[in-house]
Design a protein around this motif. Structure first.
Motif, PDB file in Angstrom:
ATOM      1  N   ALA A   1      19.415  64.940 -91.768  1.00 23.27           N
ATOM      2  CA  ALA A   1      20.346  63.927 -92.554  1.00 23.27           C
ATOM      3  C   ALA A   1      21.441  63.237 -91.843  1.00 23.27           C
ATOM      4  O   ALA A   1      21.643  62.306 -92.011  1.00 23.27           O
ATOM      5  CB  ALA A   1      20.642  64.629 -93.881  1.00 23.27           C
ATOM      6  N   GLU A   2      21.765  63.880 -90.864  1.00 21.89           N
ATOM      7  CA  GLU A   2      23.117  63.592 -90.278  1.00 21.89           C
ATOM      8  C   GLU A   2      22.777  62.416 -89.330  1.00 21.89           C
ATOM      9  O   GLU A   2      23.794  61.925 -88.482  1.00 21.89           O
ATOM     10  CB  GLU A   2      23.810  64.830 -89.451  1.00 21.89           C
ATOM     11  N   VAL A   3      21.427  62.191 -88.553  1.00 27.72           N
ATOM     12  CA  VAL A   3      21.116  61.459 -87.733  1.00 27.72           C
ATOM     13  C   VAL A   3      19.983  60.421 -88.152  1.00 27.72           C
ATOM     14  O   VAL A   3      19.024  60.712 -88.692  1.00 27.72           O
ATOM     15  CB  VAL A   3      20.579  61.750 -86.402  1.00 27.72           C
ATOM     16  N   ARG A   4      20.444  59.067 -88.132  1.00 27.23           N
ATOM     17  CA  ARG A   4      19.330  58.155 -88.693  1.00 27.23           C
ATOM     18  C   ARG A   4      19.072  57.023 -87.524  1.00 27.23           C
ATOM     19  O   ARG A   4      19.947  56.352 -87.174  1.00 27.23           O
ATOM     20  CB  ARG A   4      19.779  57.296 -90.007  1.00 27.23           C
ATOM     21  N   LEU A   5      18.123  57.134 -86.990  1.00 28.18           N
ATOM     22  CA  LEU A   5      17.404  56.124 -86.034  1.00 28.18           C
ATOM     23  C   LEU A   5      17.264  54.860 -86.839  1.00 28.18           C
ATOM     24  O   LEU A   5      16.728  54.707 -87.868  1.00 28.18           O
ATOM     25  CB  LEU A   5      16.061  56.594 -85.411  1.00 28.18           C
ATOM     26  N   PHE A   6      17.584  53.596 -86.143  1.00 30.16           N
ATOM     27  CA  PHE A   6      17.234  52.229 -86.503  1.00 30.16           C
ATOM     28  C   PHE A   6      15.853  52.268 -86.539  1.00 30.16           C
ATOM     29  O   PHE A   6      15.498  52.557 -85.307  1.00 30.16           O
ATOM     30  CB  PHE A   6      17.999  51.164 -85.951  1.00 30.16           C
ATOM     31  N   ASP A   7      15.128  51.433 -87.610  1.00 34.91           N
ATOM     32  CA  ASP A   7      13.605  51.386 -87.428  1.00 34.91           C
ATOM     33  C   ASP A   7      13.513  50.302 -86.273  1.00 34.91           C
ATOM     34  O   ASP A   7      13.943  49.379 -86.060  1.00 34.91           O
ATOM     35  CB  ASP A   7      12.946  51.056 -88.842  1.00 34.91           C
ATOM     36  N   HIS A   8      12.090  50.358 -86.039  1.00 37.16           N
ATOM     37  CA  HIS A   8      11.339  49.458 -85.244  1.00 37.16           C
ATOM     38  C   HIS A   8       9.950  49.142 -85.350  1.00 37.16           C
ATOM     39  O   HIS A   8       9.351  49.902 -86.011  1.00 37.16           O
ATOM     40  CB  HIS A   8      11.620  49.904 -83.678  1.00 37.16           C
ATOM     41  N   ASP A   9       9.832  47.661 -85.210  1.00 36.36           N
ATOM     42  CA  ASP A   9       8.577  47.209 -85.510  1.00 36.36           C
ATOM     43  C   ASP A   9       7.806  47.429 -84.253  1.00 36.36           C
ATOM     44  O   ASP A   9       7.732  46.519 -83.319  1.00 36.36           O
ATOM     45  CB  ASP A   9       8.287  45.890 -85.920  1.00 36.36           C
ATOM     46  N   LEU A  10       7.107  48.678 -84.080  1.00 40.34           N
ATOM     47  CA  LEU A  10       6.563  49.109 -82.612  1.00 40.34           C
ATOM     48  C   LEU A  10       5.453  48.295 -82.293  1.00 40.34           C
ATOM     49  O   LEU A  10       4.828  48.337 -81.121  1.00 40.34           O
ATOM     50  CB  LEU A  10       6.470  50.455 -82.546  1.00 40.34           C
ATOM     51  N   LYS A  11       4.749  47.681 -83.221  1.00 39.10           N
ATOM     52  CA  LYS A  11       3.625  46.805 -83.166  1.00 39.10           C
ATOM     53  C   LYS A  11       3.974  45.598 -82.168  1.00 39.10           C
ATOM     54  O   LYS A  11       3.547  44.991 -81.250  1.00 39.10           O
ATOM     55  CB  LYS A  11       2.898  46.346 -84.280  1.00 39.10           C
ATOM     56  N   ARG A  12       5.298  45.060 -82.456  1.00 39.33           N
ATOM     57  CA  ARG A  12       5.772  43.860 -81.936  1.00 39.33           C
ATOM     58  C   ARG A  12       6.989  43.835 -80.944  1.00 39.33           C
ATOM     59  O   ARG A  12       6.940  43.029 -80.293  1.00 39.33           O
ATOM     60  CB  ARG A  12       5.905  42.581 -82.934  1.00 39.33           C
ATOM     61  N   THR A  13       7.880  44.853 -81.236  1.00 42.35           N
ATOM     62  CA  THR A  13       9.040  44.974 -80.633  1.00 42.35           C
ATOM     63  C   THR A  13       9.149  46.211 -79.816  1.00 42.35           C
ATOM     64  O   THR A  13       8.709  47.213 -80.282  1.00 42.35           O
ATOM     65  CB  THR A  13      10.275  44.523 -81.528  1.00 42.35           C
ATOM     66  N   THR A  14      10.122  45.982 -78.877  1.00 37.26           N
ATOM     67  CA  THR A  14      10.230  47.001 -77.951  1.00 37.26           C
ATOM     68  C   THR A  14      11.618  47.759 -77.965  1.00 37.26           C
ATOM     69  O   THR A  14      12.747  46.832 -77.546  1.00 37.26           O
ATOM     70  CB  THR A  14       9.978  46.700 -76.422  1.00 37.26           C
ATOM     71  N   PRO A  15      11.995  49.044 -78.020  1.00 36.66           N
ATOM     72  CA  PRO A  15      13.265  49.331 -78.144  1.00 36.66           C
ATOM     73  C   PRO A  15      13.947  49.660 -76.913  1.00 36.66           C
ATOM     74  O   PRO A  15      13.228  50.011 -75.831  1.00 36.66           O
ATOM     75  CB  PRO A  15      13.235  50.652 -78.714  1.00 36.66           C
ATOM     76  N   TRP A  16      14.999  48.725 -76.548  1.00 38.32           N
ATOM     77  CA  TRP A  16      15.836  48.836 -75.465  1.00 38.32           C
ATOM     78  C   TRP A  16      16.375  50.142 -75.269  1.00 38.32           C
ATOM     79  O   TRP A  16      16.399  50.732 -74.387  1.00 38.32           O
ATOM     80  CB  TRP A  16      16.597  47.514 -75.110  1.00 38.32           C
ATOM     81  N   PHE A  17      17.546  50.592 -76.162  1.00 39.21           N
ATOM     82  CA  PHE A  17      18.018  51.763 -76.159  1.00 39.21           C
ATOM     83  C   PHE A  17      17.653  52.220 -77.484  1.00 39.21           C
ATOM     84  O   PHE A  17      17.202  51.721 -78.606  1.00 39.21           O
ATOM     85  CB  PHE A  17      19.499  51.423 -76.259  1.00 39.21           C
ATOM     86  N   ILE A  18      17.885  53.941 -77.790  1.00 39.86           N
ATOM     87  CA  ILE A  18      17.742  54.624 -78.863  1.00 39.86           C
ATOM     88  C   ILE A  18      18.982  54.501 -79.738  1.00 39.86           C
ATOM     89  O   ILE A  18      19.813  55.244 -79.189  1.00 39.86           O
ATOM     90  CB  ILE A  18      17.131  55.972 -78.727  1.00 39.86           C
ATOM     91  N   ASP A  19      18.981  53.644 -80.908  1.00 39.69           N
ATOM     92  CA  ASP A  19      20.361  53.437 -81.319  1.00 39.69           C
ATOM     93  C   ASP A  19      20.343  54.137 -82.799  1.00 39.69           C
ATOM     94  O   ASP A  19      19.098  54.178 -83.509  1.00 39.69           O
ATOM     95  CB  ASP A  19      20.637  52.087 -81.651  1.00 39.69           C
ATOM     96  N   ALA A  20      21.139  54.734 -83.067  1.00 39.93           N
ATOM     97  CA  ALA A  20      21.192  55.599 -84.158  1.00 39.93           C
ATOM     98  C   ALA A  20      22.763  55.667 -84.807  1.00 39.93           C
ATOM     99  O   ALA A  20      23.577  55.344 -84.256  1.00 39.93           O
ATOM    100  CB  ALA A  20      20.853  56.996 -84.015  1.00 39.93           C
ATOM    101  N   LEU A  21      22.665  56.031 -86.298  1.00 38.72           N
ATOM    102  CA  LEU A  21      23.972  56.376 -87.206  1.00 38.72           C
ATOM    103  C   LEU A  21      24.144  57.830 -87.187  1.00 38.72           C
ATOM    104  O   LEU A  21      23.130  58.251 -87.514  1.00 38.72           O
ATOM    105  CB  LEU A  21      24.000  55.782 -88.200  1.00 38.72           C
ATOM    106  N   VAL A  22      25.184  58.401 -86.834  1.00 38.97           N
ATOM    107  CA  VAL A  22      25.484  59.907 -86.778  1.00 38.97           C
ATOM    108  C   VAL A  22      26.566  60.273 -87.248  1.00 38.97           C
ATOM    109  O   VAL A  22      27.531  59.226 -87.440  1.00 38.97           O
ATOM    110  CB  VAL A  22      25.404  60.175 -85.203  1.00 38.97           C
ATOM    111  N   GLU A  23      26.686  61.364 -88.024  1.00 36.22           N
ATOM    112  CA  GLU A  23      27.911  61.871 -88.571  1.00 36.22           C
ATOM    113  C   GLU A  23      28.524  62.810 -87.367  1.00 36.22           C
ATOM    114  O   GLU A  23      28.016  63.195 -86.559  1.00 36.22           O
ATOM    115  CB  GLU A  23      27.642  62.755 -89.750  1.00 36.22           C
ATOM    116  N   GLN A  24      29.967  62.787 -87.584  1.00 31.03           N
ATOM    117  CA  GLN A  24      30.756  63.405 -86.728  1.00 31.03           C
ATOM    118  C   GLN A  24      30.529  63.140 -85.370  1.00 31.03           C
ATOM    119  O   GLN A  24      30.240  63.889 -84.338  1.00 31.03           O
ATOM    120  CB  GLN A  24      30.596  65.003 -86.703  1.00 31.03           C
ATOM    121  N   ARG A  25      30.491  61.814 -85.092  1.00 33.61           N
ATOM    122  CA  ARG A  25      30.170  60.898 -83.841  1.00 33.61           C
ATOM    123  C   ARG A  25      30.754  61.684 -82.378  1.00 33.61           C
ATOM    124  O   ARG A  25      30.146  62.140 -81.786  1.00 33.61           O
ATOM    125  CB  ARG A  25      30.260  59.510 -84.019  1.00 33.61           C
TER     126      ARG A  25
END
Length: 365
Positions: A271-295
């Motif tokens: 629950a403390e880490v939420r990756l931003f979603d990607h439409d992997l059929k069409r788009t390519t993640p450049w970085f692995i971006d996330a919202l995290v608690e206690q950053r």
């Protein structure tokens, strides 16, 4: 035994680039842009489907030239996202245009369409749409194209993070605006150290961009100047590297998607880490971006385990360089909780597993 350090990001150059550089140097070339640069431009144009590609010395100047070529002038307002690399607003601030900061969507981190509509004034000349980490706006790119037509605005795409990403209609990201801009700086999916590219289907704009980057010359190598221009040319050494990097792009696109999937699987249910979603059929993640608690504590914990991270862009309006009043809750939230996890294309599955296990250990403690 101490585990080896995992960098948040690093470029990947191999023997192919080394051999290509050595072969070029044996040709006794002038190093300034010429045939290899043309080949690199052609490869980008073919990959993206664009009619024209013009490469320049970096991905900030590419945005500046895009705006100038599209008719943006000093005093004009340009709508930009409040969450982006600061190069986006700086590119137009450079020649006296006024960046107007608008918040982004919580899901995509692309410009919030409703807020863009509210920000348009009689001084607005352009919208600079950033496809954050390869994603496209939830309303669809067509909504922005229509908005630009209705208000006689220029739509410029800052696609610095989006080589290898496509819209649902099949167009490569960067093809919807009058001009699309890419970056080849060290962290990007392909790199020439520094460098930028502009794509367009407009013949007149392409010709204008080529003059703008080369002193306003009427033709290559002469000293006849019909217009004002500058010196933002590429080099053959960069192009030689870029050609080899482009050959590797399809494999890198697939690996980036695999990396995101493995992170998502390993961190599922945390629950403390939420990756931003990607439409992997069409788009390519450049970085692995996330919202995290206690950053900050998480960053320190990962660093103690020899794992690097990078804080995501803070809200630009609150940075000392701008200090512009405004309430932008999404970009402010990113500024407090956004974190880029290790994202290099050369990451192994075992390294991703180690990173995710360490993250889970932190939140258990």
């Amino acid at each position: 035994m101490t585990q080896p350090f995992i960098m948040q990001m690093r470029p990947l150059f191999g023997d192919e680039e080394k051999r290509a550089i050595c072969e070029y140097m044996d040709e006794d070339g002038f190093i300034t842009e010429f045939k290899r640069t043309e080949q690199f431009e052609l490869m980008i144009a073919e990959y993206t489907g664009a009619r024209h590609c013009i490469v320049v010395n970096n991905g900030t100047i590419s945005l500046t030239l895009a705006a100038l070529a599209a008719g943006v002038q000093a005093g004009d307002e340009v709508i930009v996202p409040n969450y982006t690399m600061i190069a986006t607003p700086n590119s137009v601030k450079m020649f006296g245009a006024i960046p107007v900061f608008v918040d982004v969507e919580p899901e995509t981190l692309c410009l919030d369409f409703a807020k863009v509509k509210q920000a348009i004034t009689s001084k607005t000349r352009a919208i600079m749409l950033v496809s954050a980490n390869g994603r496209y706006p939830s309303v669809g790119i067509g909504a922005f194209e229509q908005l630009a037509r209705e208000h006689n605005l220029v739509l410029i795409e800052d696609s610095a993070q989006s080589l290898g990403s496509f819209y649902p209609d099949g167009r490569h990201v960067g093809r919807a605006g009058v001009i699309g801009s890419f970056s080849f700086s060290a962290p990007k999916i392909i790199s020439t150290g520094q460098g930028g590219a502009l794509i367009t289907d407009n013949d007149a704009l392409a010709a204008k961009l080529r003059r703008l980057k080369d002193f306003g010359r009427s033709g290559g190598g002469n000293d006849i100047h019909g217009t004002i221009g500058y010196n933002f040319k590429f080099t053959e050494l960069q192009a030689v590297i870029g050609i080899e990097q482009m050959k590797k792009l399809p494999v890198r696109v697939e690996r980036k998607k695999e990396i995101w999937r493995r992170y998502a699987t390993n961190l599922e249910g945390l629950a403390e880490v939420r990756l931003f979603d990607h439409d992997l059929k069409r788009t390519t993640p450049w970085f692995i971006d996330a919202l995290v608690e206690q950053r900050e504590a998480l960053i320190d914990y990962l660093k103690s385990a020899n794992i690097g991270t990078r804080v995501m862009y803070p809200p630009i309006n609150m940075q000392q360089a701008y200090k512009v009043p405004g309430d932008h809750p999404t970009s402010q939230r990113i500024g407090m909780h956004g974190l880029w996890l290790p994202s290099a294309v050369q990451l192994t599955d075992e390294e991703i597993d180690r990173i995710c296990a360490t993250i889970r250990e932190f939140y258990k403690a």
